[in-house]
Design a protein around this motif. Structure first.
Motif, PDB file in Angstrom:
ATOM      1  N   LEU A 268     -96.621  -6.677  79.092  1.00 56.44           N
ATOM      2  CA  LEU A 268     -95.707  -6.599  78.101  1.00 56.44           C
ATOM      3  C   LEU A 268     -94.356  -7.498  78.746  1.00 56.44           C
ATOM      4  CD1 LEU A 268     -94.379  -5.702  75.423  1.00 56.44           C
ATOM      5  CD2 LEU A 268     -93.436  -3.743  76.609  1.00 56.44           C
ATOM      6  N   ARG A 270     -91.127  -8.681  78.358  1.00 54.88           N
ATOM      7  CA  ARG A 270     -90.061  -8.383  77.491  1.00 54.88           C
ATOM      8  C   ARG A 270     -89.047  -9.847  77.456  1.00 54.88           C
ATOM      9  NH1 ARG A 270     -90.002  -4.589  74.404  1.00 54.88           N
ATOM     10  NH2 ARG A 270     -90.305  -2.604  75.280  1.00 54.88           N
ATOM     11  N   VAL A 340     -98.186   1.577  73.745  1.00 49.54           N
ATOM     12  CA  VAL A 340     -97.095   0.225  74.022  1.00 49.54           C
ATOM     13  C   VAL A 340     -96.589  -0.180  72.593  1.00 49.54           C
ATOM     14  CG1 VAL A 340     -96.588  -1.692  74.970  1.00 49.54           C
ATOM     15  CG2 VAL A 340     -97.460   0.137  76.442  1.00 49.54           C
ATOM     16  N   GLU A 343     -94.584   2.174  70.576  1.00 49.42           N
ATOM     17  CA  GLU A 343     -93.506   2.267  70.840  1.00 49.42           C
ATOM     18  C   GLU A 343     -92.675   1.092  70.367  1.00 49.42           C
ATOM     19  OE1 GLU A 343     -90.468   2.705  74.799  1.00 49.42           O
ATOM     20  OE2 GLU A 343     -92.750   2.849  75.099  1.00 49.42           O
ATOM     21  N   GLU A 344     -93.327  -0.008  70.440  1.00 48.79           N
ATOM     22  CA  GLU A 344     -92.333  -1.430  70.015  1.00 48.79           C
ATOM     23  C   GLU A 344     -92.133  -1.287  68.541  1.00 48.79           C
ATOM     24  OE1 GLU A 344     -91.736  -4.027  72.122  1.00 48.79           O
ATOM     25  OE2 GLU A 344     -91.804  -2.112  73.436  1.00 48.79           O
ATOM     26  N   ARG A 398     -86.343  -1.298  78.377  1.00 51.55           N
ATOM     27  CA  ARG A 398     -87.484  -0.608  79.463  1.00 51.55           C
ATOM     28  C   ARG A 398     -88.125   0.073  78.397  1.00 51.55           C
ATOM     29  NH1 ARG A 398     -87.497  -0.042  84.794  1.00 51.55           N
ATOM     30  NH2 ARG A 398     -89.166   1.496  85.424  1.00 51.55           N
ATOM     31  N   SER A 399     -89.574   0.061  78.594  1.00 55.07           N
ATOM     32  CA  SER A 399     -90.623   0.586  77.890  1.00 55.07           C
ATOM     33  C   SER A 399     -90.999   2.225  78.717  1.00 55.07           C
ATOM     34  CB  SER A 399     -91.798  -0.462  77.754  1.00 55.07           C
ATOM     35  OG  SER A 399     -93.004   0.583  77.395  1.00 55.07           O
ATOM     36  N   GLU A 400     -90.559   3.128  77.618  1.00 57.25           N
ATOM     37  CA  GLU A 400     -90.900   4.287  78.216  1.00 57.25           C
ATOM     38  C   GLU A 400     -92.498   4.470  78.207  1.00 57.25           C
ATOM     39  OE1 GLU A 400     -89.017   7.075  75.633  1.00 57.25           O
ATOM     40  OE2 GLU A 400     -86.959   6.667  76.199  1.00 57.25           O
ATOM     41  N   SER A 401     -93.313   3.896  77.371  1.00 58.18           N
ATOM     42  CA  SER A 401     -94.687   4.244  77.289  1.00 58.18           C
ATOM     43  C   SER A 401     -95.360   3.530  78.627  1.00 58.18           C
ATOM     44  CB  SER A 401     -95.299   3.348  76.123  1.00 58.18           C
ATOM     45  OG  SER A 401     -94.940   3.876  74.941  1.00 58.18           O
TER      46      SER A 401
END
Length: 419
Positions: A268, A270, A340, A343-344, A398-401
């Motif tokens: 991913l 960003r 992921v 979550e997006e 930030r991605s929590e997943s």
């Protein structure tokens, strides 16, 4: 006849590994009676859970070939097919995301290729001739069918989970995804269908690729004309759909990089979430190719179509991931990708509809769509300014997943690489 050709005259090189198929370039050193056959062809072998309609794909491939929009299918043998070999190279992640310096022309060529494809709609005579009409958009049928398949498989079945460490790994991820949670999944499918039904009311469905990623675009630079030419390939999921879906799905591919060789086979990125000015320029070139009047309103409407279709893409493909994970498919960390992308979807939806609800002074989809379609030039300028915040948040958060995957599954896959 080809079976009689000496084996030493034959060679095959794997070009790439798709998530549900492998692709090979096959070459025959021809002589004599074999001159009637192409010397180079592409061999595509299907694997994993087959959720596409192969019969419809065959009709579509014939249509595309006759209209110079796709490759010619030479032979279809059920588990795979042999296709015409085209010159050009699949795009790198930097190229498809518009971050390859000096090669931005590729992205504008993609916009024009999409515009050319979308000129064919459900009322086009050719679409009827090849029996490509359908009662529902591809998005709606896929969401319903794939969610049903995903919810029918029990990842917590002890007998299945105990068959391998990888099944145990998938069982753990599936608990977090919780695809059988109707409020989490069925309600979101209903939301996407409701909003799109209102946004695209009375609009014609167009012929769409529906899976426009870097591996499905071939690019070639014409030195004489000093321009890039692109060819869209692999219409495995090609069908009539809302015209914004290809745009939104393509923009998702800008920051989801599936070219990494390390598990879970995606990254991913960003920083590559498409910027607003880039999306607006892409849309303008797309509209000009479709011969749709370009103005503040038309660009604005297709910009919102693109942003909302990014949600549709995330939801559709993360459900598809669960279906693939229930099979023996191995071309991707499917459940990691599903986690992921879900979550997006959630974060993108929260930011986008907070802005749209404020713009319309209502959270009702009907009111939001009415406000969008009735907006004047000043309204659009104000909305675009507000939506700049979405790009800023999505490109920096930030991605929590990803953090969860690192914490709970790095031991299972020591080569895990997510950024």
């Amino acid at each position: 006849m080809l079976n009689e050709h000496p084996i030493e005259k034959f060679s095959a090189i794997q070009l790439m590994g798709g998530t549900t198929h492998s692709i090979w370039k096959c070459k025959v050193d021809k002589s004599g009676d074999f001159d009637e056959f192409p010397s180079e062809v592409v061999l595509r072998i299907f694997r994993g859970s087959d959720v596409s309609d192969r019969d419809e794909e065959a009709r579509l491939s014939e249509f595309l070939s006759k209209n110079s929009l796709g490759v010619e299918i030479l032979t279809d043998f059920g588990i795979g097919r042999i296709e015409e070999f085209l010159t050009g190279k699949p795009l790198s992640h930097l190229q498809i995301s518009g971050n390859s310096k000096g090669e931005e022309g590729i992205n504008w060529a993609i916009a024009e290729a999409l515009g050319k494809l979308h000129k064919f709609n459900e009322e086009s005579k050719q679409i009827e001739e090849f029996n490509l009409t359908r009662s529902n958009p591809f998005l709606f049928d896929s969401l319903d069918q794939w969610l049903g398949s995903a919810q029918s498989f029990d990842f917590q079945n002890g007998e299945w989970a105990s068959k391998s460490k990888y099944n145990l790994h998938k069982s753990s991820l599936a608990r977090r995804i919780d695809v059988r949670n109707e409020r989490k999944w069925n309600d979101e499918v209903k939301f996407i269908k409701d909003f799109n039904s209102k946004l695209y009311q009375d609009e014609l469905l167009v012929l769409s690729h529906n899976d426009l990623n870097s591996g499905n675009v071939l690019a070639e630079y014409n030195k004489k004309k000093k321009e890039f030419r692109v060819k869209l390939i692999d219409f495995e999921y090609g069908a009539l759909n809302f015209d914004g879906f290809d745009l939104g799905n393509h923009f998702c591919e800008h920051f989801l990089d599936y070219s990494t060789p390390e598990w879970p086979l995606f990254v991913l990125r960003r920083e590559h979430f498409p910027k607003q000015d880039y999306m607006l320029k892409f849309i303008e070139k797309y509209l000009r190719q479709r011969e749709i009047e370009v103005n503040e309103k038309s660009i604005g409407i297709y910009y919102v179509k693109s942003l909302t279709s990014m949600l549709s893409s995330h939801l559709m493909w993360c459900i598809w991931d669960v279906v693939q994970a229930s099979s023996e498919a191995h071309g991707l960390g499917f459940l990691e990708n599903s986690l992921v992308r879900r979550e997006e979807y959630d974060v993108h939806k929260g930011i986008l509809f907070k802005i749209l609800s404020k713009f319309a002074a209502s959270e009702e989809n009907t009111v939001i769509v009415e406000k969008l379609k009735g907006a004047d030039e000043n309204d659009w300028k104000g909305l675009l300014k507000e939506l700049e915040g979405l790009h800023k948040e999505m490109s920096g958060r930030r991605s929590e997943s990803i953090d969860w995957i690192r914490k709970h599954h790095s031991a299972t896959h020591s080569s895990l690489k997510l950024k």
